[in-house]
Design a protein around this motif. Structure first.
Motif: not given
Length: 543
Positions: A383-394
């Protein structure tokens, strides 16, 4: 049908008033185009209450009414009537009214232009209050190359209040006109229950309304309100350019379902060249269409005026405050302006974190170090996510269909794109459908030209995890100009979402830069919670 009306009442006043309406009977609607018309209606004007003048020029009474202290009551009332005549709003009432009907074979732009043209004869000075273009892009391209299209353009008979200056034309100096809050009051009626064609444009996959489309309408409404307040009633006055400087706050106070809605707003504060616009969205009862139902959303926008000829800041009309409620609204606008200055001065890009925030950064470091250390046997919890792994782009091409009256990309469209990317990222983060709560303050730093590429980068920047349901999503908007080889940030959006069912994962930064984003997200979430609670209390939604 989409209807715009105006009445002599402020948003916080719920007393019955005479409201002038203008509507169309077609089943289709030009949703994104604001126009101006006039319709006969009685207007309630209270000339007995004490008058209070505000704005950049506190001697505004001398600008229009030429009043002196101690003027007899009859003279004050006469001056007031003269002022209303100058505003074009004596017995007939000033009304910002409907976008026109469309048919399947007619474009939205031409339909709105035709509707405005048919009503143009009723306008006192031939202007249309709109932030949407009233001419087609193909006509603009043809005029740039010196070749007419040969087709009649209904918008050619319309002079927009926001139209660019005509080459060689001589303009007169703009006069300052004393305005009231009621003079800029405007409302949009969205009859989703009865207009299936309109609902089709707004409905989402889950059967509710698209928040991004509502954001577009709010930006368009704020622009129309601003132009209406800034108008001096003369067709040959020096033209103004009014743009959205910032979206100070949008709060969703209750779930947005399919029902008839009223979007309304007016100017609540004026500085020298700035105006604060307060807007809200209410439910409309089928049994009591004139009754003000539950407030669903509240929003504050800041608009600024520039002289279209010189590009310099242009003074907007001062404001006449007529009662204690309006004085309170105006004071709130001054307070908001002061708070924005303090927030700017204390931003993490200018000042280091507070002592409490530095302790938090150290605690975060101790936490992520044990997960990041290959020597450590402590594994990162699920239940812990690295901030760097939460990126999304368009990335999007900026097309002319989404331009404003100044031939730049419409700010409401940018908000919608950013919101939809943030929604997608939030959905992936919690593995379910999130609920939108708020859009925090954003500043429009640079205009977005037509034909450029807009790069949107989204990231989850703050989520406490555990039993906490809300979290912050940041979206950064960059303009890519391939000809110049440049990339410039035009906006940074901050959205608050919540998981309505369960707690969220915890976001963990592991660099100093990510820790600054975490702190910024935390600051905005804490302040946002206070503002949302204050809005609910002021509107009677909680004790």
């Amino acid at each position: 049908m989409l209807r715009f009306t105006s009445s002599a009442t402020t948003l916080l006043s719920q007393s019955p008033v005479a409201i002038a309406r203008s509507s169309s009977t077609s089943s289709q609607s030009a949703v994104h185009h604001l126009a101006t018309t006039r319709t006969l209606s009685k207007r309630r004007i209270n000339t007995k209450k004490p008058l209070f003048f505000s704005g950049a020029n506190r001697n505004a009474r001398d600008l229009v009414a030429n009043q002196k202290p101690g003027t007899p009551k009859d003279s004050i009332e006469k001056a007031r009537n003269e002022l209303l005549d100058k505003l074009g709003s004596n017995n007939s009432g000033t009304v910002i009214a409907s976008a026109g009907p469309t048919t399947p074979a007619t474009s939205s732009i031409s339909a709105a232009a035709e509707a405005a043209a048919t009503r143009n004869s009723a306008l006192p000075h031939g202007k249309v209050f709109t932030v949407r273009p009233i001419t087609s892009w193909i006509d603009k391209l043809a005029s740039q190359h010196g070749s007419p299209t040969g087709a009649h353009n209904p918008a050619s008979n319309i002079t927009s209040h926001a139209s660019p200056p005509e080459p060689g034309k001589k303009y007169n100096k703009r006069e300052l006109v004393l305005k009231t809050m009621q003079d800029s009051y405007t409302e949009i009626i969205l009859p989703f229950k009865t207009d299936k064609a309109l609902l089709e444009e707004y409905i989402n996959v889950g059967g509710t309304l698209r928040h991004g489309k509502i954001m577009e309408d709010l930006d368009a409404l704020a622009g129309a309100i601003s132009y209406k307040h800034a108008d001096d009633g003369k067709a040959d006055s020096s033209p103004l350019t009014i743009v959205t400087a910032s979206v100070d706050r949008i709060d969703l106070l209750k779930p947005l379902g399919v029902c008839d809605l009223r979007l309304s707003g007016h100017v609540t504060y004026v500085g020298y060249s700035s105006m604060e616009i307060f807007m809200k969205m209410e439910e409309i009862s089928e049994d009591k269409p004139g009754h003000h139902g539950d407030t669903i959303l509240v929003a504050r926008f800041t608009m600024v005026a520039r002289d279209a000829l010189t590009g310099k800041a242009a003074q907007v009309n001062p404001m006449l405050l007529q009662n204690d409620t309006e004085k309170k609204l105006f004071q709130m606008g001054e307070d908001h302006k002061a708070k924005k200055r303090v927030a700017t001065d204390s931003a993490l890009t200018k000042r280091p974190p507070t002592q409490e925030e530095r302790f938090l950064i150290h605690d975060l470091y101790l936490n992520y170090s044990q997960y990041d250390d290959p020597q450590s046997k402590t594994k990162k919890p699920d239940d812990v996510e690295w901030m760097a792994d939460t990126k999304m782009s368009a990335i999007h091409i900026m097309q002319p269909q989404d331009r404003n009256i100044h031939d730049k990309i419409f700010g409401g469209y940018l908000m919608r794109l950013a919101y939809e990317l943030a929604f997608c990222n939030a959905s992936v983060f919690i593995s379910s459908r999130p609920t939108f709560l708020a859009l925090d303050e954003i500043s429009f730093r640079k205009p977005v030209p037509i034909g450029t590429f807009l790069a949107l980068d989204s990231q989850i920047v703050y989520a406490e995890g555990g039993d906490h349901h809300s979290f912050q999503v940041m979206v950064k908007a960059d303009v890519l100009d391939v000809k110049k080889g440049s990339r410039e940030t035009t906006n940074t959006f901050w959205f608050t979402f919540t998981d309505p069912i369960k707690g969220t994962p915890k976001v963990m930064p592991r660099t100093y830069a990510e820790s600054m984003l975490y702190l910024e997200g935390k600051r905005r979430r804490m302040l946002g919670s206070q503002l949302a609670g204050l809005n609910r209390k002021n509107l009677g939604l909680q004790k």
